[in-house]
Motif scaffolding. Structure first.
Motif, mmCIF file in Angstrom:
data_model
loop_
_atom_site.group_PDB
_atom_site.id
_atom_site.type_symbol
_atom_site.label_atom_id
_atom_site.label_comp_id
_atom_site.label_asym_id
_atom_site.label_seq_id
_atom_site.Cartn_x
_atom_site.Cartn_y
_atom_site.Cartn_z
ATOM 1 N N UNK A 1 0.738 -1.175 0.087
ATOM 2 C CA UNK A 1 0.024 0.038 0.121
ATOM 3 C C UNK A 1 0.817 1.346 0.150
ATOM 4 N N UNK A 2 2.096 1.186 0.380
ATOM 5 C CA UNK A 2 2.855 2.253 0.232
ATOM 6 C C UNK A 2 3.040 3.071 1.781
ATOM 7 N N UNK A 3 2.418 2.536 2.467
ATOM 8 C CA UNK A 3 2.515 3.004 4.139
ATOM 9 C C UNK A 3 3.827 3.216 4.590
ATOM 10 N N UNK A 4 5.018 2.083 4.274
ATOM 11 C CA UNK A 4 6.173 2.436 4.402
ATOM 12 C C UNK A 4 6.917 1.404 3.191
ATOM 13 N N UNK A 5 8.374 1.810 3.305
ATOM 14 C CA UNK A 5 8.861 0.966 2.117
ATOM 15 C C UNK A 5 9.586 -0.307 2.802
ATOM 16 N N UNK A 6 9.896 -1.115 1.735
ATOM 17 C CA UNK A 6 10.593 -2.333 2.062
ATOM 18 C C UNK A 6 12.211 -2.276 2.361
ATOM 19 N N UNK B 1 25.870 -13.300 7.128
ATOM 20 C CA UNK B 1 24.582 -12.196 6.763
ATOM 21 C C UNK B 1 24.809 -11.616 5.237
ATOM 22 N N UNK B 2 23.559 -11.248 4.880
ATOM 23 C CA UNK B 2 23.461 -10.857 3.476
ATOM 24 C C UNK B 2 23.085 -9.474 3.471
ATOM 25 N N UNK B 3 23.483 -8.707 4.265
ATOM 26 C CA UNK B 3 22.794 -7.238 4.408
ATOM 27 C C UNK B 3 22.906 -6.472 3.108
ATOM 28 N N UNK B 4 24.085 -6.519 2.486
ATOM 29 C CA UNK B 4 24.093 -5.612 1.130
ATOM 30 C C UNK B 4 23.093 -6.048 0.203
ATOM 31 N N UNK B 5 23.028 -7.247 0.014
ATOM 32 C CA UNK B 5 22.134 -7.873 -1.053
ATOM 33 C C UNK B 5 20.790 -7.724 -0.497
ATOM 34 N N UNK B 6 20.413 -7.584 0.634
ATOM 35 C CA UNK B 6 19.052 -7.540 1.387
ATOM 36 C C UNK B 6 18.606 -6.175 0.960
ATOM 37 N N UNK B 7 19.556 -5.141 1.134
ATOM 38 C CA UNK B 7 19.044 -3.656 1.026
ATOM 39 C C UNK B 7 18.699 -3.594 -0.599
ATOM 40 N N UNK B 8 19.675 -3.980 -1.284
ATOM 41 C CA UNK B 8 19.561 -4.013 -2.784
ATOM 42 C C UNK B 8 18.270 -4.568 -3.241
ATOM 43 N N UNK B 9 17.871 -5.839 -2.706
ATOM 44 C CA UNK B 9 16.505 -6.413 -3.060
ATOM 45 C C UNK B 9 15.271 -5.536 -2.662
ATOM 46 N N UNK B 10 15.545 -4.934 -1.328
ATOM 47 C CA UNK B 10 14.684 -4.159 -0.883
ATOM 48 C C UNK B 10 14.167 -3.005 -1.727
ATOM 49 N N UNK B 11 15.375 -2.146 -2.123
ATOM 50 C CA UNK B 11 15.411 -1.230 -3.198
ATOM 51 C C UNK B 11 14.608 -1.615 -4.329
ATOM 52 N N UNK B 12 14.782 -2.815 -5.025
ATOM 53 C CA UNK B 12 14.239 -3.371 -6.223
ATOM 54 C C UNK B 12 12.899 -3.482 -5.892
ATOM 55 N N UNK B 13 12.204 -3.846 -4.708
ATOM 56 C CA UNK B 13 10.956 -3.949 -4.498
ATOM 57 C C UNK B 13 10.204 -2.596 -4.337
ATOM 58 N N UNK C 1 11.314 -0.079 -5.845
ATOM 59 C CA UNK C 1 11.209 0.757 -7.079
ATOM 60 C C UNK C 1 10.087 -0.067 -7.953
ATOM 61 N N UNK C 2 9.790 -1.347 -7.885
ATOM 62 C CA UNK C 2 8.792 -1.975 -8.433
ATOM 63 C C UNK C 2 7.401 -1.244 -8.124
ATOM 64 N N UNK C 3 7.337 -1.140 -6.897
ATOM 65 C CA UNK C 3 6.034 -0.538 -6.516
ATOM 66 C C UNK C 3 6.055 0.999 -7.261
ATOM 67 N N UNK C 4 7.103 1.597 -7.397
ATOM 68 C CA UNK C 4 7.139 2.994 -7.814
ATOM 69 C C UNK C 4 6.674 3.163 -9.359
#
Lengths: 489, 100
Positions: A20-25, A49-61, A63-66
């Motif tokens: 819904x866009x209430x908050x971001x991934x 840990x996969x922190x960098x990949x996780x943040x990258x994947x979150x940004x992709x989600x 952006x997909x919504x955007x």
């Protein structure tokens, strides 16, 4: 929305908010990474840990919504993965020295499905080496601690996954269950853990322990979240010929109604429980009755032979599966004077004590002169167990028991292999029969340690199993809280 | 099945079959532990299981066939990158055929 609120949120609510866009991934993932940063030095749930990949994947989600694209059922939901699931490009170890440094060239089907639904992999979790154990003490790297009481084990073998959910490092995690390796740690850490019907979830990319018993399933802090995750990961996969076609699980919000359901309490699993576990089981029975279920004791006579059959069948299959770790294609190689000695040195130094013990046991059970008396007999006992379950299910919709005979125990409390094996006495029969079963947190003992109730169902009986688990969840007055968040401690 | 303890000699033989290099203390430890575990397994020894079919897996499926079509496989260089030793697109192993 604060970081503290994000880490308490369910997967269902996170996905709804991200969609819904209430908050971001990115906000969600960042909050969970901070939680890991703050507390994983105490819990030690993660091998990688996969922190960098996780943040990258979150940004992709995000952006997909955007871009206005449709987001999946687990959009922006962090997920922790047991480190026996292959992830292309990320070290996968099975918590074993023999596989350390292996970078898989492919990804497990469950992981692909989770990511396709928008979930964000945040790390690979610790396990008993090759999933052999019930405490995560058999990890070749380090033990994981139970977030509810850091002086106790989280159970195992999926101890890192169970601990990551209990510690609020992720709302959901993935584990594998060969004899209880999802349900027992779920019980000890106070979270929900599900072993689906054999064949419902693809095992492609799961590093095999005992192929006829292994099944992948979810951990979550609510029955609803675990049901949603199973919906995402279930279904046929042509890369695993034991994943059944035409079978998948559909998540439905459970309305709890269990009136008139017939619930059998397995007699053979009522012996040998600790007092607090016994009391919790009695309370669970009362709760189910008060909600209108018809609860009786039922005998599944052959279940008492489950432990013996399992400790012949599982090591036999393991001794065959683990033959692939030979120092040729991946992982460790300790060079000897010839190929035979290279195999022996590599495996002798690469495997830990429990893995070697089970390979020895399995090799013995399969060796000439013992095959019929040991392995063959165990396979027949397996038939008896399946038949006795069938008989019980002709009169009952689901069965229940305690998940584990005890609450979480202290480190080094079970140094004798047999006493550790006993931890799985209530969970093993479902694996032998191929049936689904799950653990739902129900009560706490006098020290606040979690106690789970196991709900068992016949093959593909997940819907009724989740319904009963939801009812128990609704009746439970207990909620597991990490040690650092508990004011009493 | 018998009550006989597993001997040191048998344990060494099993370790050889499993290609596990064990030191003497491990051999002694495993001989004792395997004996104890198998003694526990005595509970199924007395069961009359004549006529009971063995269950090898829990599915009703028999053979799974797929179309025989060409499709991409794993990337060879990526696979070899994790091998202990590789050369010319192949896994490299110690010499197998002796000279004597």
């Amino acid at each position: 929305m604060s970081d503290a609120q994000f880490v308490e949120m369910s997967a269902v609510d996170i996905a709804a908010g991200v969609r819904s866009g209430a908050f971001s991934a990115v906000e969600v993932v960042t909050a969970h990474l901070k939680q890991i940063e703050s507390y994983d030095h105490e819990v030690k749930a993660f091998v990688t840990q996969m922190s960098d990949r996780a943040l990258e994947a979150a940004r992709a989600v995000d952006e997909k919504r955007a871009r206005g694209e449709e987001l999946g059922a687990l959009a922006g939901v962090p997920v922790a993965l047991k480190d026996n699931m292959a992830y292309r490009g990320v070290e996968t170890t099975c918590s074993s020295k023999i596989l350390r440094g292996w970078i898989p060239p492919y990804t497990a089907t469950v992981v692909e499905r989770l990511e396709a639904a928008g979930a964000i992999a945040i790390g690979k979790t610790n396990l008993d080496e090759f999933a052999m154990g019930s405490s995560t003490e058999n990890s070749a790297f380090f033990p994981t601690r139970n977030p509810i009481d850091l002086n106790r084990v989280p159970g195992g073998s999926s101890g890192g996954s169970a601990a990551s959910v209990a510690a609020r490092f992720a709302p959901i995690a993935i584990g594998s269950d060969t004899g209880g390796s999802i349900r027992q740690p779920a019980s000890l850490c106070g979270v929900v853990g599900v072993k689906p019907t054999y064949g419902l979830v693809s095992r492609y990319g799961l590093i095999a322990f005992a192929s006829s018993l292994d099944q992948i399933g979810p951990f979550a802090r609510s029955v609803e979240d675990s049901s949603l995750v199973l919906d995402v990961i279930s279904g046929h996969d042509e890369r695993d010929s034991t994943s059944l076609s035409g079978r998948s699980y559909d998540h439905q919000a459970s309305d709890g109604g269990i009136e008139g359901l017939r619930v059998g309490v397995i007699t053979e699993m009522m012996d040998g429980l600790s007092d607090s576990v016994n009391k919790a089981l009695a309370q669970a029975i009362e709760s189910l009755r008060s909600m209108g279920a018809l609860v009786d004791e039922v005998s599944v006579p052959a279940a008492k032979f489950g432990l013996t059959a399992y400790y012949l069948i599982a090591p036999a299959e393991a001794s065959s599966n683990l033959a692939r770790f030979d120092g040729v294609r991946y992982g460790l190689r300790v060079e000897g004077k010839d190929m035979n000695e290279t195999y022996e040195l590599t495996r002798g130094q690469g495997f830990g004590p429990e893995v070697k013990r089970r390979i020895m046991l399995g090799t013995y059970a399969l060796s000439a002169g013992y095959y019929d008396a040991l392995y063959g007999k165990a396979q027949k006992v397996r038939t008896l167990i399946a038949n006795d379950f069938d008989a019980a299910y002709s009169n009952y919709d689901v069965l229940i028991s305690a998940t584990s005979p005890t609450v979480a125990f202290e480190f080094n409390a079970k140094s004798d292999p047999l006493s550790m094996y006993m931890s799985d006495v209530c969970t093993i029969p479902s694996n032998l029969a191929g049936h689904p079963a799950m653990s739902v947190p129900f009560a706490g003992d006098e020290d606040g340690l979690p106690i789970g109730i196991q709900v068992l169902a016949p093959s593909f009986g997940e819907s009724v199993m989740f319904k009963v688990a939801s009812a128990l969840e609704a009746a439970a007055k207990y909620r597991a809280v990490p040690q650092w968040a508990s004011t009493e401690k | 099945m018998s009550n006989d303890d597993i001997s040191i000699e048998t344990t060494r033989h099993i370790a050889y079959l499993a290609r596990l290099a064990l030191d003497e203390s491990e051999v002694r430890e495993y001989a004792g532990q395997l004996s104890a575990i198998l003694e526990h397994a005595e509970d199924i020894a007395s069961l009359d299981l004549d006529g009971v079919a063995p269950m090898r897996h829990t599915l009703s499926v028999v053979n799974i066939m797929r179309d025989d079509e060409v499709r991409p496989s794993l990337d060879r260089e990526e696979v070899l990158a994790s091998a202990p030793d590789a050369q010319a697109s192949m896994f490299l192993v110690p010499k197998i055929v002796g000279e004597e």
